[in-house]
Design a protein around this motif. Structure first.
Motif, mmCIF file in Angstrom:
data_model
loop_
_atom_site.group_PDB
_atom_site.id
_atom_site.type_symbol
_atom_site.label_atom_id
_atom_site.label_comp_id
_atom_site.label_asym_id
_atom_site.label_seq_id
_atom_site.Cartn_x
_atom_site.Cartn_y
_atom_site.Cartn_z
ATOM 1 N N TYR A 24 61.241 14.915 -9.582
ATOM 2 C CA TYR A 24 60.245 14.287 -10.471
ATOM 3 C C TYR A 24 59.989 15.212 -11.644
ATOM 4 C CZ TYR A 24 57.294 17.673 -8.201
ATOM 5 O OH TYR A 24 56.788 18.848 -7.760
ATOM 6 N N ASN A 25 59.278 14.682 -12.619
ATOM 7 C CA ASN A 25 58.885 15.465 -13.773
ATOM 8 C C ASN A 25 57.497 16.046 -13.503
ATOM 9 O OD1 ASN A 25 57.242 15.719 -16.245
ATOM 10 N ND2 ASN A 25 59.169 15.218 -17.256
ATOM 11 N N GLU A 26 57.356 17.380 -13.662
ATOM 12 C CA GLU A 26 56.082 18.025 -13.321
ATOM 13 C C GLU A 26 54.910 17.433 -14.099
ATOM 14 O OE1 GLU A 26 54.999 19.807 -11.072
ATOM 15 O OE2 GLU A 26 56.829 20.524 -10.139
ATOM 16 N N PHE A 27 55.143 17.092 -15.344
ATOM 17 C CA PHE A 27 54.035 16.569 -16.137
ATOM 18 C C PHE A 27 53.488 15.293 -15.510
ATOM 19 C CE2 PHE A 27 52.467 13.713 -19.445
ATOM 20 C CZ PHE A 27 51.408 14.470 -19.915
ATOM 21 N N TRP A 28 54.388 14.352 -15.234
ATOM 22 C CA TRP A 28 53.905 13.067 -14.721
ATOM 23 C C TRP A 28 53.385 13.193 -13.285
ATOM 24 C CZ3 TRP A 28 52.478 9.857 -18.100
ATOM 25 C CH2 TRP A 28 53.147 9.761 -19.318
ATOM 26 N N GLY A 29 54.007 14.100 -12.527
ATOM 27 C CA GLY A 29 53.498 14.330 -11.174
ATOM 28 C C GLY A 29 52.071 14.840 -11.213
ATOM 29 N N LYS A 30 51.804 15.782 -12.138
ATOM 30 C CA LYS A 30 50.451 16.337 -12.224
ATOM 31 C C LYS A 30 49.468 15.318 -12.767
ATOM 32 C CE LYS A 30 51.761 21.113 -12.410
ATOM 33 N NZ LYS A 30 52.377 22.089 -13.295
ATOM 34 N N VAL A 31 49.932 14.501 -13.709
ATOM 35 C CA VAL A 31 49.042 13.433 -14.201
ATOM 36 C C VAL A 31 48.600 12.570 -13.030
ATOM 37 C CG1 VAL A 31 48.991 11.281 -15.525
ATOM 38 C CG2 VAL A 31 49.906 13.358 -16.553
ATOM 39 N N GLY A 32 49.569 12.185 -12.190
ATOM 40 C CA GLY A 32 49.225 11.359 -11.026
ATOM 41 C C GLY A 32 48.248 12.062 -10.110
ATOM 42 N N ALA A 33 48.483 13.355 -9.847
ATOM 43 C CA ALA A 33 47.618 14.091 -8.928
ATOM 44 C C ALA A 33 46.201 14.204 -9.479
ATOM 45 C CB ALA A 33 48.207 15.471 -8.675
ATOM 46 N N ILE A 34 46.102 14.598 -10.769
ATOM 47 C CA ILE A 34 44.766 14.817 -11.338
ATOM 48 C C ILE A 34 44.007 13.497 -11.464
ATOM 49 C CG2 ILE A 34 43.574 15.597 -13.421
ATOM 50 C CD1 ILE A 34 45.859 17.688 -13.683
ATOM 51 N N TRP A 35 44.719 12.478 -11.845
ATOM 52 C CA TRP A 35 44.118 11.131 -11.944
ATOM 53 C C TRP A 35 43.459 10.750 -10.620
ATOM 54 C CZ3 TRP A 35 47.420 6.434 -14.073
ATOM 55 C CH2 TRP A 35 46.648 5.265 -14.021
ATOM 56 N N VAL A 36 44.247 10.834 -9.543
ATOM 57 C CA VAL A 36 43.719 10.438 -8.240
ATOM 58 C C VAL A 36 42.564 11.356 -7.823
ATOM 59 C CG1 VAL A 36 44.283 10.277 -5.797
ATOM 60 C CG2 VAL A 36 45.857 9.359 -7.481
ATOM 61 N N PHE A 37 42.715 12.657 -8.103
ATOM 62 C CA PHE A 37 41.681 13.616 -7.688
ATOM 63 C C PHE A 37 40.345 13.327 -8.359
ATOM 64 C CE2 PHE A 37 39.577 17.798 -8.203
ATOM 65 C CZ PHE A 37 39.433 18.120 -6.862
ATOM 66 N N ILE A 38 40.385 13.090 -9.658
ATOM 67 C CA ILE A 38 39.127 12.853 -10.379
ATOM 68 C C ILE A 38 38.491 11.546 -9.909
ATOM 69 C CG2 ILE A 38 38.167 12.300 -12.646
ATOM 70 C CD1 ILE A 38 40.126 14.349 -13.806
ATOM 71 N N ALA A 39 39.302 10.493 -9.862
ATOM 72 C CA ALA A 39 38.748 9.199 -9.454
ATOM 73 C C ALA A 39 38.208 9.277 -8.028
ATOM 74 C CB ALA A 39 39.825 8.116 -9.561
ATOM 75 N N PHE A 40 38.944 9.953 -7.163
ATOM 76 C CA PHE A 40 38.528 10.057 -5.765
ATOM 77 C C PHE A 40 37.171 10.738 -5.651
ATOM 78 C CE2 PHE A 40 38.212 12.948 -2.166
ATOM 79 C CZ PHE A 40 38.214 12.053 -1.121
ATOM 80 N N ASN A 41 37.034 11.879 -6.313
ATOM 81 C CA ASN A 41 35.766 12.599 -6.207
ATOM 82 C C ASN A 41 34.626 11.847 -6.866
ATOM 83 O OD1 ASN A 41 35.779 15.362 -4.857
ATOM 84 N ND2 ASN A 41 37.741 15.290 -5.908
ATOM 85 N N ALA A 42 34.927 11.127 -7.958
ATOM 86 C CA ALA A 42 33.868 10.347 -8.596
ATOM 87 C C ALA A 42 33.392 9.242 -7.660
ATOM 88 C CB ALA A 42 34.382 9.754 -9.905
ATOM 89 N N VAL A 43 34.300 8.630 -6.922
ATOM 90 C CA VAL A 43 33.898 7.549 -6.019
ATOM 91 C C VAL A 43 33.144 8.119 -4.825
ATOM 92 C CG1 VAL A 43 34.706 5.754 -4.462
ATOM 93 C CG2 VAL A 43 35.802 6.051 -6.672
ATOM 94 N N PHE A 44 33.794 9.031 -4.100
ATOM 95 C CA PHE A 44 33.228 9.373 -2.795
ATOM 96 C C PHE A 44 32.143 10.444 -2.888
ATOM 97 C CE2 PHE A 44 37.206 7.242 -1.880
ATOM 98 C CZ PHE A 44 36.712 6.241 -1.071
ATOM 99 N N GLY A 45 32.148 11.225 -3.980
ATOM 100 C CA GLY A 45 30.996 12.082 -4.217
ATOM 101 C C GLY A 45 29.743 11.234 -4.382
ATOM 102 N N GLN A 46 29.879 10.138 -5.124
ATOM 103 C CA GLN A 46 28.721 9.266 -5.316
ATOM 104 C C GLN A 46 28.375 8.482 -4.048
ATOM 105 O OE1 GLN A 46 27.814 7.667 -9.320
ATOM 106 N NE2 GLN A 46 30.025 7.625 -9.471
ATOM 107 N N PHE A 47 29.380 8.258 -3.188
ATOM 108 C CA PHE A 47 29.081 7.623 -1.902
ATOM 109 C C PHE A 47 28.052 8.460 -1.141
ATOM 110 C CE2 PHE A 47 32.203 4.346 -0.122
ATOM 111 C CZ PHE A 47 32.406 3.777 -1.356
#
Lengths: 270, 623, 211
Positions: free
Chosen positions: B494-517
Motif C-alpha cells: 500500500y501507499n503510506e500516505f493513503w494508509g495513514k489517511v485511513g488510519a487517522i480518519w478512523v481514529f479521529i472519528a472513533f474517538n469523537a463518537v465513543f468519547g462522547q458516548f
C-alpha cells in the motif's frame, strides 16, 4: 540516559496537566447533576480514580507520543536495526508489576470496598427509621408509585401519568417489584426492568419474583423541569415500550410534599 | 511451487464431462429443498395447528436445521466429507482461480481468505445496522423506524453479528487460519475438513441473524435476556439459531488451530520459540473451547424454553439463571476478542522497530493469565441485579485482571523504547489501538467499582467503554494486521500516505463518537431507546454525524485495501525484514507453504542475531 | 495423502462451474433477502390494496392477535353484509384488545404525546351480538348495543368499544356492517398504549352497499 531524564521531566509535566484537566472535570461535575448523597459519593469515587490514574494515563500516552517522535527511524540513518537490543530490564518490570498490583489493591480498598461499605451502611434498618417508603411497581410499560405510609395507591399527575414526589433531606426506601397489578392472573408475564433516576446516582434492576430495595438520601429541591436528569427511567430493555417507561420526579420541601400528599388523597378519594 | 491439488487448469482431461453446478448455487438450492420439506413436514403434518401460519416457531427450527445441512452439503461437504466417509474416492476439484473462494476448500490459506471476507461482510452488515441506529438517534422521537421493536431488532443484529461473526472470528478464523500454519512452519492445518466446514457455517449464521426480523421483530438486543426473550416473536428463534451456527464455526476453528499449534510445528520450533501471535491464538482458542460450549448449551435451553415452551427462567428457574449463564460466557468472550489483538501488538512492534521483543515471557504470561482469570469476573455485568454481598469478589477479580492485561503494554512499550521505529501504517494503528485500550481500561476500572457501576450500568457510558475495548483495541489491531500482512497476502504494498489517511480518519472519528458516548451516558442517556428526552438530542445529533464519518472511514479503508490488493505496487517477499516464518515463504493460496519442510534454528524476535531463522531440511531428515 | 483429488480415477465432471449462473443466482438471492427484510410489510400492504377490494369478506373473518400485531392486517367488508369477527389471542403472555375507529385521542407524555385510542368509535350505535366468549379479560361496550349469547364477560366502562382477551382467549362478534363506508383502522392500545406503537394495528375497507 538523556532519554530517561527528558522523559521523566515531560512525564511529570503531563501528569500535572492531566491532574488539572481532571480537576476541572470534577469541579464541573462528572455526573453532570446530582441530587442525592449517593450520587455525590459516586462522583467522589470517579474523582479519586481519575486523580490516582492521571500519572498512569500520562505515562502511557506520553510514552506513545515520545516513542513515535524520538525513536522514529529516519531514512538518512541508513541502518535498519536498532543499536539497543535488550531482552529485559528487571528494575522496570519489577516497578511496573508492583505498581499495577499496588494500584489495583488500592482501588479495591478505596473506593470499591469503602464506598460500598458506606452504601450498605445507609441501607441498614437501624439508621433508617425515618425512611419514607415508596413502593415502586414496574410493568410493561409503566411505573406505579405508591406511598403506603400516606395511603396513596397510585401517584398520578393531572394527565393520568405516573409521577414521583419526594421530600428533600429524607432517607427514601424504594421497594421495587415487577408485575402487572391489573392482570394478576398472569404472574409470569413480568420481565426485568431497571429503576434509574440519573440525578440520584444509582440504579437497581427490578426482577420479577423478587422484592428488591434501593435507598437514597435526597439532598436538593429539584424536579424534571429544573433538570431532565431528575426522572425515572427504565434502563433494562423490556420490550417495545422500553423507551417510554419514563416518569418525572419532583423533590420538594417537607411542606410542599405534605400538600401534595393531601391533594393526591383527595384525588384518589373521588 | 507445486500445488497439493491437481493443477487442473493445465489438464485437458479434466475439462471433459458436464459442468458442475456452482457449489454456492447448489448449496442454496439444497438448503431451499431441505427447508421446504422439513418445514412442511413439521408445520403441516406432525405439529399441525388450525389457523397457524406455514412457518411456526417449531417448524422453522427444524426447517433451518435441514436448510443448514443442505447448504453445507451443497457447497462441498457431500463430496469432501460424506462420500469419502463411506469409502468413495474424493471427487472435488478446486479450480485455480477466484472460483476456489466460492466452494469448500481444504487449503488453509483459501479458508483463511474466505473467513476474512465473510467476516468483513458481517462487519459491514452490522455496521450498516449501526448507521441505521445512529440515523434514528439523530432525533428524540421515532422517525425512521416504523416501531421501537424494529429499532431494538437492529440493535440486536448489530451486536450479535459484530460479536460472533467479526470480533470472535476475524483474528482467529481469518488471520488464524491463513497465518498460523505458515507461522509454525506447517503445510496445512491439523484438520482441514473441520475448518472447511466451519467457514461455511459462518455465512449461515450472519444471514440467519440479519434476516431474523422477517420472522418478527425481537427486542432483547444481543444478550437475549429471559424472560423478555420468552415473549418475543419468532425472530428470536433466528437469533438463537444464527448464534448457534456462528459459535459452532468458532468452536470448530479453535479446535483445529489448537491442534495445529500443538502438533504441526516445524522441527526446531520449540515451545519457547512459538510466535506471539500463535500464543495469542492458542489462548483465544482455549477460551473458545472452554466457553463456547457453555453458551451453546445456554442458547439451546433458551431456544427450547421459547419453542416448547418450557418455564425454565420463570416458574422453575429465575430470570437470573439466564443472566448468570449468559455472562459466564459473555465476559470471557471479550477476552476472546482482545487477546489476539494484544498478541498482534507484540508481533508487529518488534518488526517495525527492528528491536528484540522486550520481556517476552511476561507477554506470554499476560495472555495466559488473562485467559485463566477470564472466568472469574462475569458477574460484574450484574451489579444491579445481585445481592450486595456478592459484589466485592467480582469487583476484586475485575480490578485484578487489569494486571495481566497491563503486561501487553509493558512488553509493547519496552519493545519500542530505543528502537528504530518505522512509522508505518501498522505501527500507527497499533499505537492507536494501545491508546484506545488505555481509555477502555481506565473506564473499565471505574466500571469495576460497584458504586460507579450502579450509576453507569446500562447507559451509553458502558456502551462507550466496550466499544473502546472492542473497536478501539481489536478493530484497530485488526486493521494494523491487515496492512502489515497485506504484502504477504497479495504481494503488493500500500501507499503510506493513503494508509495513514485511513488510519487517522478512523481514529479521529472513533474517538469523537465513543468519547462522547462516555459523556452522554453520564448525562442520562440509557441504552436501547429510539425515543429519549429532548435535552439529549443535540449531543446525539452530533455523535451521529461523527458516527457516519466513522462508517465512511471504514468504507474508505476497505475500498483502498481492495484496490491495493489488485493494483498496488509489487513488492519483495519480506518487505518489513521480519523474522517470523510466514515471511520466509511466498506461497499463494493453492500452493504448498514449505517445500521442502523447514527447520527452525532460533527464536523469531531476536534482532541482535543476524543468522537466518530457519533452513530447509534435507530429504534425509524428513521422516 | 489418499484423499487428495490427484488420486481419484477419472473425473466425471468439469469443475470449472459457470460464473454467470453463480453471479445471477447470488445477486437475485441477495436482492430478494434485502427486499424481504426492509419492505415485507409494504409489499404485503400493497398486495392487499391491489387485490383486497376484490375479496370482500362475508361470513366469518378470523383475526389472530399476537405480540405485537394482527393477522390479517387488512379486511374488506361491504355495507349491509352480515359478518362475524372471530377474534383469537394467539399470544402466550400478553392480553390484547381490538378497537376499531378513526383519528386519535392523544395524551401528553414526557417523551412526546402518545395515542391513547381512536377518536371516532366505529361501533357507536351498532347492534352487535357477542358469543363464544372465552377468557375475556374485560369488555367495554361504550355506545354499541350489545346482545350477549352464552357467558357474559366482565363488562366495564371507559374508552371505546373494546373486548380485551386474556392469552389464549377468543370471542365472536356478529353484526351487520353499518353504513359507515371508507377506511377504518383497528388496533390494540393496552399496556400503556404501547401495543399500537409496537405496530399492532390494521385497516378495514368498507365498501358502499351494492345498489
Amino acid at each position: 540516559m538523556i532519554d530517561l531524564v527528558v522523559f521523566t521531566v515531560l512525564w511529570v509535566s503531563v501528569s500535572l496537566l492531566f491532574e488539572w484537566i481532571f480537576h476541572t472535570l470534577v469541579h464541573y461535575g462528572v455526573y453532570y447533576y446530582t441530587a442525592t448523597t449517593q450520587a455525590v459519593d459516586g462522583e467522589h469515587a470517579v474523582a479519586f480514580i481519575l486523580y490516582v490514574l492521571a500519572p498512569v494515563i500520562a505515562f502511557v500516552v506520553l510514552m506513545l507520543v515520545y516513542d513515535l517522535i524520538r525513536f522514529r527511524a529516519r531514512k538518512s540513518d541508513g541502518v535498519l536495526r536498532s543499536r539497543h537490543q535488550f531482552r529485559t530490564n528487571k528494575l522496570f518490570i519489577g516497578i511496573w508489576v508492583l505498581i499495577s498490583i499496588g494500584l489495583n489493591l488500592l482501588f479495591f480498598v478505596h473506593p470499591s470496598a469503602s464506598a460500598l461499605e458506606q452504601m450498605f451502611n445507609s441501607e441498614q434498618a437501624r439508621l433508617n427509621r425515618q425512611d419514607l417508603e415508596v413502593d415502586v411497581v414496574a410493568r410493561q410499560w409503566q411505573w406505579f408509585f405508591s406511598y403506603p405510609q400516606y395511603g396513596i395507591d397510585d401517584a398520578q399527575d393531572a394527565n393520568g401519568n405516573s409521577i414521583l414526589y419526594l421530600p428533600v433531606n429524607r432517607n427514601i426506601k424504594f421497594v421495587l417489584r415487577s408485575y402487572d397489578p391489573f392482570h394478576t392472573y398472569a404472574p409470569y408475564s413480568g420481565v426485568i426492568h431497571g429503576f434509574w433516576i440519573p440525578a440520584f446516582g444509582l440504579k437497581q434492576d427490578i426482577i420479577p419474583g423478587e422484592t428488591r430495595y434501593m435507598y437514597v438520601h435526597t439532598s436538593k429541591v429539584t424536579s424534571y423541569n429544573v433538570n431532565p436528569m431528575v426522572r425515572v427511567q427504565c434502563t433494562e430493555v423490556c420490550g417495545p415500550g422500553h423507551p417510554f417507561m419514563v416518569a418525572p420526579v419532583n423533590v420538594v420541601s417537607g411542606n410542599d410534599f405534605q400538600q401534595w400528599v393531601n391533594q393526591q388523597k383527595k384525588m384518589e378519594g373521588q | 511451487m507445486s500445488s497439493i491439488f491437481a493443477d487442473i487448469s493445465q489438464s485437458e482431461a479434466l475439462r471433459r464431462g458436464r459442468r458442475m453446478l456452482p457449489p454456492v448455487v447448489r448449496g442454496l438450492f439444497w438448503a431451499a429443498i431441505g427447508f421446504f420439506i422439513v418445514n412442511t413436514l413439521v408445520s403441516e403434518v406432525l405439529d399441525r395447528t388450525p389457523l397457524a401460519p406455514y412457518v411456526t416457531k417449531v417448524s422453522v427450527t427444524f426447517g433451518w436445521t435441514a436448510a443448514t445441512c443442505g447448504w453445507l452439503l451443497g457447497v462441498g461437504a457431500w463430496e469432501l466429507v460424506v462420500k469419502p466417509y463411506f469409502g468413495s474416492p474424493v471427487e472435488w476439484d478446486v479450480p485455480n482461480d477466484w472460483r476456489r473462494y466460492f466452494m469448500m476448500s481444504l487449503d488453509h490459506k483459501v479458508v483463511g481468505i474466505q473467513y476474512m471476507v465473510t467476516s468483513v461482510a458481517g462487519f459491514f452488515i452490522a455496521g450498516l445496522a449501526a448507521m441505521l441506529m445512529r440515523f434514528e438517534l439523530m432525533q428524540g422521537n421515532l422517525w425512521t423506524f416504523p416501531t421501537p421493536n424494529a429499532y431494538l431488532s437492529t440493535v440486536g443484529i448489530h451486536g450479535t453479528i459484530m460479536m460472533f461473526s467479526f470480533g470472535t472470528v476475524m483474528l482467529v478464523g481469518g488471520f488464524g487460519n491463513y497465518l498460523i500454519p505458515l507461522m509454525i512452519g506447517s503445510n496445512s492445518s491439523a484438520f482441514p475438513r473441520v475448518s472447511a466446514i466451519s467457514q461455511w457455517l459462518l455465512p449461515v449464521g450472519i444471514v440467519t441473524v440479519a434476516l431474523s426480523p422477517i420472522l418478527g421483530t425481537w427486542t432483547t438486543g444481543w444478550r437475549g435476556y429471559a424472560p423478555l426473550a420468552e415473549q418475543d416473536p419468532n425472530g428470536i428463534v433466528f437469533y438463537y439459531l444464527g448464534v448457534f451456527a456462528m459459535t459452532t464455526s468458532s468452536l470448530l476453528v479453535s479446535i483445529n488451530l489448537t491442534a495445529t499449534i500443538l502438533f504441526q510445528r516445524a522441527k526446531g520450533l520449540t515451545w519457547n520459540r512459538i510466535p506471539m501471535y500463535a500464543w495469542g491464538i492458542l489462548a483465544a482458542s482455549l477460551l473458545n473451547i472452554i466457553w463456547l460450549p457453555e453458551i451453546q448449551m445456554t442458547f439451546i435451553l433458551a431456544l427450547l424454553n421459547n419453542i416448547v415452551p418450557l418455564p425454565m427462567f420463570s416458574q422453575i428457574g429465575t430470570p437470573l439463571t439466564y443472566m448468570e449463564v449468559f455472562w459466564l460466557f459473555g465476559h470471557p468472550e471479550v477476552y476472546i476478542v482482545v487477546v489476539p489483538a494484544f498478541a498482534l501488538w507484540q508481533e508487529i512492534l518488534p518488526v517495525m522497530g527492528q528491536k528484540t521483543l522486550f520481556a517476552r515471557s511476561w507477554g506470554v504470561l499476560g495472555l495466559v493469565f488473562v485467559m485463566m482469570f477470564s472466568g472469574l469476573v462475569w458477574a460484574h455485568h450484574m451489579f444491579t441485579n445481585m445481592r450486595n454481598d456478592q459484589m466485592l469478589p467480582f469487583s476484586f477479580f475485575t480490578e485484578m485482571i487489569s494486571i495481566p492485561t497491563g503486561f501487553a503494554f509493558l512488553v509493547s512499550l519496552g519493545t519500542v523504547w530505543k528502537s528504530r521505529l518505522r512509522l508505518t501504517t501498522p505501527t500507527l494503528l497499533v499505537f492507536m489501538s494501545m491508546f484506545n485500550f488505555l481509555i477502555g481500561g481506565v473506564t473499565g476500572v471505574m466500571l469495576a467499582d460497584p458504586v460507579i457501576n450502579l450509576q453507569t450500568h446500562d447507559t451509553f457510558f458502558v456502551v462507550g467503554h466496550f466499544h473502546y475495548t472492542i473497536i478501539g483495541a481489536m478493530v484497530f489491531s485488526f486493521m494494523a494486521a491487515a496492512y502489515y500482512w497485506l504484502p504477504r497476502f497479495s504481494g503488493r504494498m500500500y501507499n503510506e500516505f493513503w494508509g495513514k489517511v485511513g488510519a487517522i480518519w478512523v481514529f479521529i472519528a472513533f474517538n469523537a463518537v465513543f468519547g462522547q458516548f462516555l459523556l452522554i451516558g453520564l448525562r442520562g442517556m440509557n441504552r436501547w431507546v429510539p425515543v429519549y428526552p429532548k435535552y439529549l438530542q443535540n449531543m446525539n445529533f452530533e455523535i451521529s454525524l461523527f458516527a457516519f464519518l466513522l462508517g465512511l472511514g471504514f468504507l474508505f479503508n476497505l475500498v483502498y485495501y481492495i484496490w491495493v490488493w489488485r493494483y498496488g505496487k509489487r513488492v519483495d517477499a519480506n518487505p518489513w525484514s521480519a523474522k517470523t516464518l510466514e515471511w520466509q515463504s511466498t506461497s499463494a493460496p493453492g500452493e504448498t507453504n514449505f517445500d521442502p519442510p523447514v527447520q527452525v534454528l532460533m527464536g523469531f524476535y531476536d534482532y541482535s542475531d543476524e543468522r537466518p531463522v530457519c533452513k530447509p531440511t534435507s530429504p534425509a531428515e524428513v521422516s | 495423502m489418499s484423499d487428495t483429488p490427484a488420486s481419484r480415477p477419472t473425473p466425471r465432471r468439469n469443475p470449472e462451474w459457470s460464473k454467470t449462473l453463480f453471479a445471477v443466482v447470488f445477486i437475485l438471492v441477495v436482492i430478494a433477502a434485502i427486499v424481504a427484510l426492509f419492505w415485507q410489510r409494504q409489499i404485503g400492504d400493497a398486495w392487499s390494496r391491489m387485490f383486497g377490494t376484490e375479496r370482500v369478506q362475508t361470513g366469518t373473518t378470523h383475526i389472530e392477535q399476537y405480540d405485537y400485531g394482527f393477522h390479517p392486517r387488512h379486511i374488506t367488508w361491504r355495507v349491509g353484509d352480515k359478518v362475524t369477527i372471530s377474534l383469537h389471542n394467539a399470544s402466550a403472555t400478553h392480553w390484547h384488545e381490538m378497537m376499531i375507529g378513526r383519528g386519535f385521542d392523544d395524551t401528553p407524555y414526557v417523551v412526546g404525546p402518545v395515542h391513547t385510542q381512536f377518536d371516532q368509535d366505529f361501533w357507536d350505535g351498532v347492534h352487535v351480538t357477542m358469543s363464544h366468549a372465552f377468557k375475556v379479560d374485560n369488555f367495554v361496550p361504550n355506545k354499541a348495543i350489545v346482545t350477549f349469547v352464552g357467558q357474559k364477560p366482565f363488562t366495564t366502562e371507559g374508552g371505546n368499544f373494546s373486548p380485551t382477551l386474556e392469552p389464549g382467549g377468543s370471542l365472536d362478534l356478529t353484526f351487520t356492517v353499518p353504513n359507515k363506508p371508507g377506511t377504518w383502522q383497528y388496533g390494540c392500545f393496552v399496556q400503556q398504549f404501547m401495543h399500537y406503537v409496537a405496530g399492532m394495528h390494521g385497516t378495514i375497507t368498507i365498501l358502499p352497499a351494492k345498489t
